[in-house]
Design a protein around this motif. Structure first.
Motif, PDB file in Angstrom:
ATOM      1  N   LEU A   1     -29.060  87.691  99.208  1.00 46.01           N
ATOM      2  CA  LEU A   1     -28.028  88.247  98.297  1.00 46.01           C
ATOM      3  C   LEU A   1     -28.425  89.644  97.850  1.00 46.01           C
ATOM      4  N   ASP A   2     -27.403  90.517  97.711  1.00 48.71           N
ATOM      5  CA  ASP A   2     -27.754  91.843  97.168  1.00 48.71           C
ATOM      6  C   ASP A   2     -27.896  91.732  95.643  1.00 48.71           C
ATOM      7  N   GLU A   3     -28.443  92.735  95.106  1.00 43.85           N
ATOM      8  CA  GLU A   3     -28.819  92.675  93.680  1.00 43.85           C
ATOM      9  C   GLU A   3     -27.593  92.516  92.779  1.00 43.85           C
ATOM     10  N   ALA A   4     -26.474  93.178  93.086  1.00 40.58           N
ATOM     11  CA  ALA A   4     -25.258  93.133  92.250  1.00 40.58           C
ATOM     12  C   ALA A   4     -24.709  91.711  92.194  1.00 40.58           C
ATOM     13  N   THR A   5     -24.607  91.080  93.373  1.00 36.46           N
ATOM     14  CA  THR A   5     -24.094  89.705  93.434  1.00 36.46           C
ATOM     15  C   THR A   5     -25.010  88.791  92.637  1.00 36.46           C
ATOM     16  N   ARG A   6     -26.300  89.000  92.825  1.00 39.06           N
ATOM     17  CA  ARG A   6     -27.271  88.170  92.128  1.00 39.06           C
ATOM     18  C   ARG A   6     -27.066  88.280  90.610  1.00 39.06           C
ATOM     19  N   GLN A   7     -26.830  89.499  90.149  1.00 42.02           N
ATOM     20  CA  GLN A   7     -26.650  89.746  88.711  1.00 42.02           C
ATOM     21  C   GLN A   7     -25.381  89.058  88.207  1.00 42.02           C
ATOM     22  N   GLN A   8     -24.355  89.170  89.032  1.00 43.26           N
ATOM     23  CA  GLN A   8     -23.070  88.588  88.653  1.00 43.26           C
ATOM     24  C   GLN A   8     -23.194  87.068  88.542  1.00 43.26           C
ATOM     25  N   LEU A   9     -23.896  86.481  89.513  1.00 45.18           N
ATOM     26  CA  LEU A   9     -24.072  85.023  89.508  1.00 45.18           C
ATOM     27  C   LEU A   9     -24.919  84.602  88.311  1.00 45.18           C
ATOM     28  N   GLU A  10     -25.810  85.450  87.970  1.00 46.70           N
ATOM     29  CA  GLU A  10     -26.687  85.205  86.812  1.00 46.70           C
ATOM     30  C   GLU A  10     -25.828  85.101  85.556  1.00 46.70           C
ATOM     31  N   ASN A  11     -24.907  86.053  85.462  1.00 54.98           N
ATOM     32  CA  ASN A  11     -24.068  86.107  84.270  1.00 54.98           C
ATOM     33  C   ASN A  11     -23.146  84.896  84.172  1.00 54.98           C
ATOM     34  N   SER A  12     -22.586  84.492  85.307  1.00 55.41           N
ATOM     35  CA  SER A  12     -21.641  83.377  85.258  1.00 55.41           C
ATOM     36  C   SER A  12     -22.360  82.039  85.160  1.00 55.41           C
ATOM     37  N   GLN A  13     -23.657  82.076  85.319  1.00 64.75           N
ATOM     38  CA  GLN A  13     -24.491  80.863  85.298  1.00 64.75           C
ATOM     39  C   GLN A  13     -23.946  79.795  86.250  1.00 64.75           C
ATOM     40  N   LYS A  14     -23.320  80.305  87.302  1.00 65.66           N
ATOM     41  CA  LYS A  14     -22.726  79.381  88.263  1.00 65.66           C
ATOM     42  C   LYS A  14     -23.796  78.435  88.820  1.00 65.66           C
ATOM     43  N   TYR A  15     -24.933  78.999  89.100  1.00 71.72           N
ATOM     44  CA  TYR A  15     -25.986  78.165  89.708  1.00 71.72           C
ATOM     45  C   TYR A  15     -27.090  77.895  88.696  1.00 71.72           C
ATOM     46  N   ASN A  16     -26.734  78.132  87.404  1.00 68.45           N
ATOM     47  CA  ASN A  16     -27.645  77.840  86.289  1.00 68.45           C
ATOM     48  C   ASN A  16     -29.032  78.411  86.521  1.00 68.45           C
ATOM     49  N   ARG A  17     -29.068  79.674  86.873  1.00 71.87           N
ATOM     50  CA  ARG A  17     -30.304  80.424  87.030  1.00 71.87           C
ATOM     51  C   ARG A  17     -31.226  79.870  88.138  1.00 71.87           C
ATOM     52  N   ARG A  18     -30.640  79.301  89.159  1.00 69.85           N
ATOM     53  CA  ARG A  18     -31.471  78.866  90.299  1.00 69.85           C
ATOM     54  C   ARG A  18     -31.968  80.106  91.056  1.00 69.85           C
ATOM     55  N   ALA A  19     -33.079  79.949  91.737  1.00 68.78           N
ATOM     56  CA  ALA A  19     -33.727  81.120  92.359  1.00 68.78           C
ATOM     57  C   ALA A  19     -32.893  81.719  93.498  1.00 68.78           C
ATOM     58  N   LEU A  20     -32.113  80.875  94.153  1.00 70.91           N
ATOM     59  CA  LEU A  20     -31.245  81.321  95.262  1.00 70.91           C
ATOM     60  C   LEU A  20     -32.034  82.086  96.356  1.00 70.91           C
ATOM     61  N   GLN A  21     -33.065  81.414  96.825  1.00 75.22           N
ATOM     62  CA  GLN A  21     -33.888  82.010  97.895  1.00 75.22           C
ATOM     63  C   GLN A  21     -33.152  81.884  99.236  1.00 75.22           C
ATOM     64  N   PRO A  22     -33.344  82.833 100.143  1.00 78.52           N
ATOM     65  CA  PRO A  22     -32.692  82.682 101.457  1.00 78.52           C
ATOM     66  C   PRO A  22     -33.273  81.486 102.229  1.00 78.52           C
ATOM     67  N   LEU A  23     -32.406  80.840 103.014  1.00 80.85           N
ATOM     68  CA  LEU A  23     -32.845  79.670 103.805  1.00 80.85           C
ATOM     69  C   LEU A  23     -33.886  80.096 104.850  1.00 80.85           C
ATOM     70  N   GLY A  24     -33.733  81.330 105.253  1.00 82.20           N
ATOM     71  CA  GLY A  24     -34.733  81.862 106.198  1.00 82.20           C
ATOM     72  C   GLY A  24     -34.496  81.394 107.619  1.00 82.20           C
ATOM     73  N   TRP A  25     -33.261  81.340 108.005  1.00 83.03           N
ATOM     74  CA  TRP A  25     -33.007  81.041 109.417  1.00 83.03           C
ATOM     75  C   TRP A  25     -32.750  82.328 110.157  1.00 83.03           C
ATOM     76  N   GLN A  26     -32.907  82.212 111.427  1.00 82.57           N
ATOM     77  CA  GLN A  26     -32.778  83.415 112.257  1.00 82.57           C
ATOM     78  C   GLN A  26     -31.744  83.110 113.334  1.00 82.57           C
ATOM     79  N   VAL A  27     -30.701  83.949 113.346  1.00 85.20           N
ATOM     80  CA  VAL A  27     -29.660  83.733 114.353  1.00 85.20           C
ATOM     81  C   VAL A  27     -30.148  84.365 115.657  1.00 85.20           C
ATOM     82  N   LEU A  28     -30.314  83.535 116.640  1.00 83.95           N
ATOM     83  CA  LEU A  28     -30.837  84.034 117.922  1.00 83.95           C
ATOM     84  C   LEU A  28     -29.720  84.577 118.798  1.00 83.95           C
ATOM     85  N   ARG A  29     -28.636  83.839 118.850  1.00 87.12           N
ATOM     86  CA  ARG A  29     -27.548  84.260 119.736  1.00 87.12           C
ATOM     87  C   ARG A  29     -26.238  83.684 119.219  1.00 87.12           C
TER      88      ARG A  29
END
Ligand code: ADP
Length: 644
Positions: free
Chosen positions: A233-261
């Motif tokens: 997530l980019d920083e702006a989206t992260r901030q917005q989600l923070e404000n709406s507490q949509k995910y109640n301040r969850r860390a929202l780390q990337p899943l870390g998958w890699q699209v090969l093809r």
């Protein structure tokens, strides 16, 4: 002609570098075949996976839809409740609030929702199903919550979020409260938990996940993946989600998958890093949460208010393993097939070369046979010619022999011719005596002197016998001989020759000294040996014709396997010229009426034809000496003689 050896040498195995190259090619082809089968099997497996993934997505979407739709009507039911509407009109009525609380509690319990609550027009929770709990929503200000705002805006809403109080994720279904849409007094909120659904999904080994508009995973059968993001997530989206507490301040780390093809829209091959599933409880789920996956995603159409996407991940490992095992089998089969083809080709080549070698050998053999036939024909022709020549030579030899016999005979007659004078003289004597005796006998008979006449007649008979013997000797000598060998006593041969020459010897007054060896015999023709001896004795007498007491020495002796008769005279010996031409025909030093020059030539021929020889030389004490060598008796003839 093809060289058979070169054809045979062609059956040589290929050289080392060629073999190495062929082995590399073999490996390459087998590898390529294996790789091709791997690719095909993988593609087929992926196609199967896609089909089953689609099917699974249909099932999951339907179950999710069912789960949410079960509660879709609940906010409207709450809105219809009299007490609820009354509470919004009289927010300070504690009794009413209590009744609504109970009603909501019962509703929530019966429906199996997480919570049901009523929010007034200012965003404050007026009544809640969880009113008994210490962390009850009552009194909370939820005016900032998007689902509340959404409901105020459009009259109803759907929203996924995490509760701000208990941090419990859930699906919020809302409906406005009030007498008319434009006179909104509050919002009825039903929070549905999706844990049960997730529970049912968790039995499935392959990951399934639902992401919301922010790419945040809100549902998944992998608990550890929840509230991770598909993209950072980019920083702006992260901030917005923070404000709406949509995910109640969850860390929202990337899943870390890699699209090969990207295979096509919504389908891709992805790699999940092991860390992504590291916090998973079991090793099995960890194993099934990492590695290569086929990802299929599509928007969930029925959640039109919420742009959710469902993603199904199907592990590629079984497919890859299957493809790999098929590839190995295919590569091995191909390698074997190639090997068989190579062996077959090699065998065919070998056979071809063998056939070529055989053909070359056959050609060589045929050529050889033709040559042999040619040579045989040549040889046959030569043999025929040779046989003809032999026949001609036999014929010529027979003719020669006949001529020779005639010559020998002629030679003999020549001797007889020379002896004829002496013969006539010798016969004349008894003839004259016969005549005288016959006349005398007549007179004695007339006178009656019978005894004397008888004596005369007896003498006449003796003389006639003597004359008979002389003519018999001559007849014997003159007879034709076939040249066949018999046992001939040398003594007898000498006696006969001397008898033939008796008259001449006595006329010449010659003395004969003879060293005899009784019983010494030769294997020859007696008549011809006598002819040779007569010639030698005649030449000896000729050589000593001027001597008053000529003497001829004769000697018989045995030498090795031969017997010899030596005739030596005491004449002048052989002149140098005579020694050179002694045995040449027609060489003579005698007057024409005395010598033809054939005597020695014929004698040498006779000796040679009988297996012996004749040699003439000068004696050291003067005079010539001739040696006639003849074969001694062969052992068989000797045995016959002894037996006889
Ligand atoms: P022919 O007696 O007719 O001459 P031969 O062949 O018997 O023929 O002899 C050839 C010659 O060899 C004689 O003419 C003579 O010159 C020589 N010859 C042969 N025998 C004797 C001998 N005993 N002594 C000397 N000369 C000989």
């Amino acid at each position: 002609m093809a060289d058979p050896m070169s054809a045979l040498s062609a059956v040589r195995p290929p050289r080392r570098p060629v073999l190495l190259l062929l082995a590399c090619l073999w490996l390459l082809l087998s590898g390529l075949g294996g790789w091709g089968v791997y690719w095909l099997a993988q593609q087929a497996g992926i196609a199967d996976l896609r089909a089953s993934g689609e099917h699974r997505m249909d099932l999951y979407a339907a179950s999710l839809e069912r789960e949410v739709d079960k509660y879709a009507f609940l906010p409207a039911i709450v809105a219809l409740e009299e007490d609820v509407q009354a509470l919004l009109r009289r927010p300070d009525d504690a009794g009413l609030q209590q009744r609504v609380n109970r009603y909501l509690e019962q509703l929530s319990d019966r429906a199996g929702t997480l919570s049901v609550y009523v929010v007034d027009s200012r965003g404050k929770v007026k009544a809640a199903s969880n009113w008994r709990r210490a962390d009850s929503f009552i009194g909370e200000d939820l005016s900032f919550r998007p689902y509340y705002r959404e409901a105020l805006r459009v009259g109803s809403g759907r929203y996924f979020g995490i509760g701000t109080t208990r941090g419990e994720p859930g699906y919020y279904l809302t409906s406005t409260l009030g007498p008319a849409p434009d006179r909104v007094q509050g919002v009825a909120v039903v929070k549905v938990g999706l844990a049960q659904l997730e529970q049912s999904w968790s039995a499935v080994e392959s990951p399934v996940l639902v992401s919301d508009e922010n790419s945040v995973l809100i549902l998944s059968n992998r608990p550890a993946w929840k509230f991770t993001t598909l993209q950072p997530l980019d920083e702006a989206t992260r901030q917005q989600l923070e404000n709406s507490q949509k995910y109640n301040r969850r860390a929202l780390q990337p899943l870390g998958w890699q699209v090969l093809r990207e295979l096509d829209a919504g389908t891709a091959l992805v790699r999940l890093k092991p860390e992504a599933g590291a916090s998973a409880a079991s090793a099995v789920s960890a194993a099934s949460s990492a590695g290569l996956f086929l990802s299929q995603a599509r928007p969930l159409a029925s959640f039109s208010g919420t742009p959710w996407r469902m993603t199904v991940l199907s592990p590629l490992r079984p497919i890859n393993q299957l493809a790999l095992s098929r590839a190995w089998v295919a590569a091995a089969a191909l390698a074997l097939a190639l090997l068989l083809v190579a062996l077959q080709r090699q065998r065919r080549r070998h056979l071809r070369e063998q056939l070529a070698a055989r053909a070359a050998l056959q050609a060589a053999h045929d050529a050889l046979e033709r040559k042999v036939e040619q040579r045989t024909a040549d040889l046959s022709a030569a043999n025929l010619a040779l046989q003809q020549e032999v026949a001609e030579r036999v014929q010529a030899e027979a003719t020669l022999r006949a001529k020779q016999d005639e010559l020998v005979q002629a030679g003999k007659l020549a001797v007889i011719g020379r002896l004829s004078t002496e013969m006539a003289h010798e016969l004349n004597q008894p003839l004259a005596a016969l005549r005288t005796l016959a006349g005398n006998s007549q007179r004695f008979l007339e006178r009656g002197e019978l005894e004397v006449a008888r004596g005369n007649l007896q003498r006449m008979a003796d003389l006639a016998d003597r004359m008979g013997r002389i003519t018999a000797r001559l007849r014997n000598f003159a007879r034709k001989s076939r040249g066949e060998p018999t046992r001939v006593l040398l003594d007898d041969a000498l006696d006969n020759a001397l008898a033939v020459l008796e008259a001449r010897l006595s006329r010449a007054g010659a003395r004969i000294e003879c060293k005899r060896q009784p019983q010494l015999a030769a294997w020859c023709d007696a008549n011809r040996v006598e002819q040779v001896l007569v010639n030698l004795l005649g030449n000896a007498l000729d050589a000593m014709r001027d001597q008053p007491h000529p003497c001829v020495e004769l000697e018989c002796r045995a030498v090795a396997r031969q017997v010899q008769i030596l005739v030596r005279d005491h004449g002048p010996g052989l002149s140098a010229e005579a020694q050179t031409h002694l045995f040449e025909p027609f060489f003579t030093t005698k007057p024409q009426d005395e010598g033809l020059g054939l005597g020695l030539a014929l004698s040498a021929d006779i000796a040679q034809a009988g297996g012996g020889s004749l040699q003439g030389t000068n004696h050291p004490d003067g005079g010539a000496v001739f040696t006639l060598s003849l074969p001694a008796l062969p052992s068989t003839a000797l045995a016959d003689t002894r037996a006889g």
